[in-house]
Design an enzyme around this catalytic site. Structure first.
Site, PDB file in Angstrom:
ATOM      1  N   TYR A 192       0.814  -1.204   0.000  1.00  0.00           N
ATOM      2  CA  TYR A 192       0.000   0.000   0.000  1.00  0.00           C
ATOM      3  C   TYR A 192       0.856   1.267   0.000  1.00  0.00           C
ATOM      4  O   TYR A 192       0.696   2.108  -0.888  1.00  0.00           O
ATOM      5  CB  TYR A 192      -0.950  -0.053   1.194  1.00  0.00           C
ATOM      6  N   GLU A 242       2.433   6.274  -7.156  1.00  0.00           N
ATOM      7  CA  GLU A 242       1.433   7.150  -7.777  1.00  0.00           C
ATOM      8  C   GLU A 242       1.796   8.616  -7.580  1.00  0.00           C
ATOM      9  O   GLU A 242       1.779   9.413  -8.518  1.00  0.00           O
ATOM     10  CB  GLU A 242       0.048   6.868  -7.176  1.00  0.00           C
TER      11      GLU A 242
END
Lengths: 288, 282
Positions: B204, B211
């Site tokens: 995660y 990103e």
């Protein structure tokens, strides 16, 4: 039958005289029925469906704030904020535009309409509306003000911008839009007055609203919540008048929210009154 | 009608309904990135803690057609992301560099990631018990990354950060979809459940980093070209600046990521540790 909370092992309730033949479903029903029904302030203990002892469940609703306070705050914001942009207060547009005035007449008209709209709302909050609930959760004031103030700033920014482009079809478009706006404002006000007259001061009774002598209220024949219908209409009028996409988006979002409210209101009317007029739709005649 | 006697009053706080963030969700999946985290029970018909039991319960309520479709969907998605993983590994083994990797897998990536839009429909029609809004936000953020960043801003395609989130997404999705598949088929191997509730701990943050770094790398190009932006004056009196939109998007990770991450940690504790306790009693 003793019912305990599975997590805390607290005794939730004690069912007396349950039939041995009763199914679990029926026991569940007995339990949830009393849990679910929220009592009104006016209810009399004797009249409630309980035996010689009554168990009352207390639910903490969290911090509350009065409806009137919320309404006044959320409506005063847009009124004030729009004017900041209209007068081109410094630090919004370039410095050479500070305190200048738009050369387009529609921009002045738009300011009058927008301001009128929110003044009307403030006055209605103070003198017209009769609220079923005194309060709402405190969190709502932050949510609602963000919505109203945010959108007001967003649309005011463009309408009062030095590079604002007036409507494509000129004065014709503005006149038509103004007519729609005025009619819908009058309609919305008429409905608010009609709803007020349904309910005597201080009471919280609910009755089916019907058309009155005022032609604007005849929309009650087709719609449960004509106040919302007229409100959407006003904003559509304003969007056409300013030909500003953010206004159109605001109208769309408002329409979505009001449709949800109208459907809920419509459903509760149907539940409460057997003889509710079947022709009525929640917000849009014949359609929605 | 029974007689009611006094009982402990339960004073619960009943404020306004829960916000649309997955805080109210049941266990989240092995979401490696913000974009890929989702609620348990999404698109697999499996639900929270007592997963196997509830999975059967849920399937009894799901029609045969819905079960068949969801099983097919989850198998197809597992396969798709497996293909992606293999293609990425092969590319790297053959070329020894990440440059050109995105270009070589982009069609497959776009196909399978876009196909995931169906998961919103699954929630809408009720064959999956997750909230439409939560799934919508999660799928949308993936679509945003794929179509509005890496597809549209070509200069970022060879950034290392792209590989970072691609790897993270791939591992997450393979774990997640195989978890749902096995749950639907009622034969969930413990290691898949273990993977789903542990991989996210690393994946995660890694995915989020990938990103964010990618968006950051795209900023200069967006500012220079003014892409996806509308300037004044124009007929509709509106403006939009994609550059500032990207900045705001990056900023939004700050409040959202910790909430999702800690929620998943809590779910993990509930699911994995809850299971341990049951075994002890046996």
């Amino acid at each position: 039958v003793e019912i305990l909370d599975a997590k805390t092992r607290e005794k939730l309730c004690f069912l007396d005289k349950v039939e041995p033949q009763a199914t679990i479903a029926e026991i569940k029903n007995l339990f949830t029925k009393t849990q679910g029904r929220s009592l009104k302030d006016e209810d009399v203990l004797q009249k409630l469906p309980v035996g010689t002892t009554a168990t009352l469940y207390f639910r903490d609703l969290g911090a509350q704030i009065s409806w009137v306070t919320v309404f006044l705050t959320e409506y005063a914001g847009p009124l004030f904020i729009y004017l900041l942009f209209y007068f081109r207060v410094p630090f919004i547009y370039g410095h050479k535009y500070d305190f200048t005035s738009s050369r387009h007449s529609v921009v002045h008209l738009a300011c009058i309409c927008h301001s009128f709209h929110y003044v009307k709302r403030l006055l209605e909050t103070l003198f017209v509306h009769r609220f079923s609930h005194g309060t709402m959760p405190l969190r709502n004031i932050f949510k609602n003000c963000t919505y109203y103030w945010g959108f007001a700033a967003w649309m005011a920014y463009y309408i009062n911008h030095p590079l604002y482009t007036p409507p494509t079809y000129g004065a014709q478009q503005v006149k038509l839009a103004l007519a729609i706006f005025v009619i819908c404002q009058l309609g919305n006000f008429s409905i608010h007055m009609a709803l007020r007259d349904l309910r005597p001061a201080g009471s919280k009774t609910r009755k089916i609203p019907y058309p009155t002598k005022n032609p604007f209220t005849w929309l009650f024949l087709l719609v449960s919540c004509p106040n919302y219908t007229y409100e959407v209409g006003s904003w559509i009028g304003f969007a056409i008048m300013t030909q500003c996409l953010p206004v159109a988006l605001f109208s769309l979002v408002g329409f979505t929210q009001m449709t949800i409210w109208a459907k809920g209101k419509h459903r509760s009317y149907l539940k409460e009154f057997r003889d509710y007029p079947p022709l009525r739709m929640p917000i849009v005649p014949f359609l929605l | 009608m029974g007689r009611w006697t006094e009982a402990a009053t339960a004073a619960r706080s009943a404020g306004p309904p829960a916000t649309p963030l997955p805080l109210s969700a049941t266990s989240l999946g092995c979401g490696a990135t913000m974009a890929s985290s989702e609620e348990d029970g999404t698109n697999g018909g499996a639900s929270e803690a007592s997963e196997e039991k509830e999975a059967t319960g849920r399937r009894r309520r799901l029609g045969f057609l819905a079960t068949a479709w969801l099983t097919f969907y989850n198998i197809a998605m597992t396969a798709g992301w497996l293909v992606l993983a293999i293609a990425m590994v092969r590319f790297y083994m053959e070329k020894g560099t990440h440059r050109g990797l995105y270009k070589s897998i982009q069609k497959t990536l776009k196909f399978f990631q876009t196909f995931a839009l169906l998961e919103i429909v699954h929630c809408l029609i009720g064959i999956v018990p997750t909230s439409v809004l939560v799934t919508g936000v999660q799928v949308s953020s993936r679509i945003f990354m794929v179509w509005l960043v890496t597809h549209s801003i070509k200069p970022v395609q060879n950034e290392e950060s792209v590989v970072l989130f691609l790897v993270s997404w791939t591992v997450t999705e393979i774990t997640r979809y195989s978890f749902y598949t096995f749950s639907l088929l009622d034969h969930l191997p413990y290691f898949i459940k273990w993977a789903r509730y542990n991989f996210f701990i690393i994946l995660y943050p890694v995915g989020v980093a990938g990103e964010l770094l990618t968006i950051y790398a795209a900023l200069p190009y967006v500012k220079k070209t003014g892409m996806f932006s509308i300037r004044l004056p124009n007929k509709y009196n509106v403006s939009f600046d994609y550059y500032y939109f990207l900045l705001i998007t990056m900023a939004s990770y700050i409040p959202l990521f910790p909430q999702l991450y800690f929620h998943m940690l809590r779910q993990r504790r509930k699911v994995l540790h809850g299971e341990v306790i049951i075994e002890k009693d046996d």
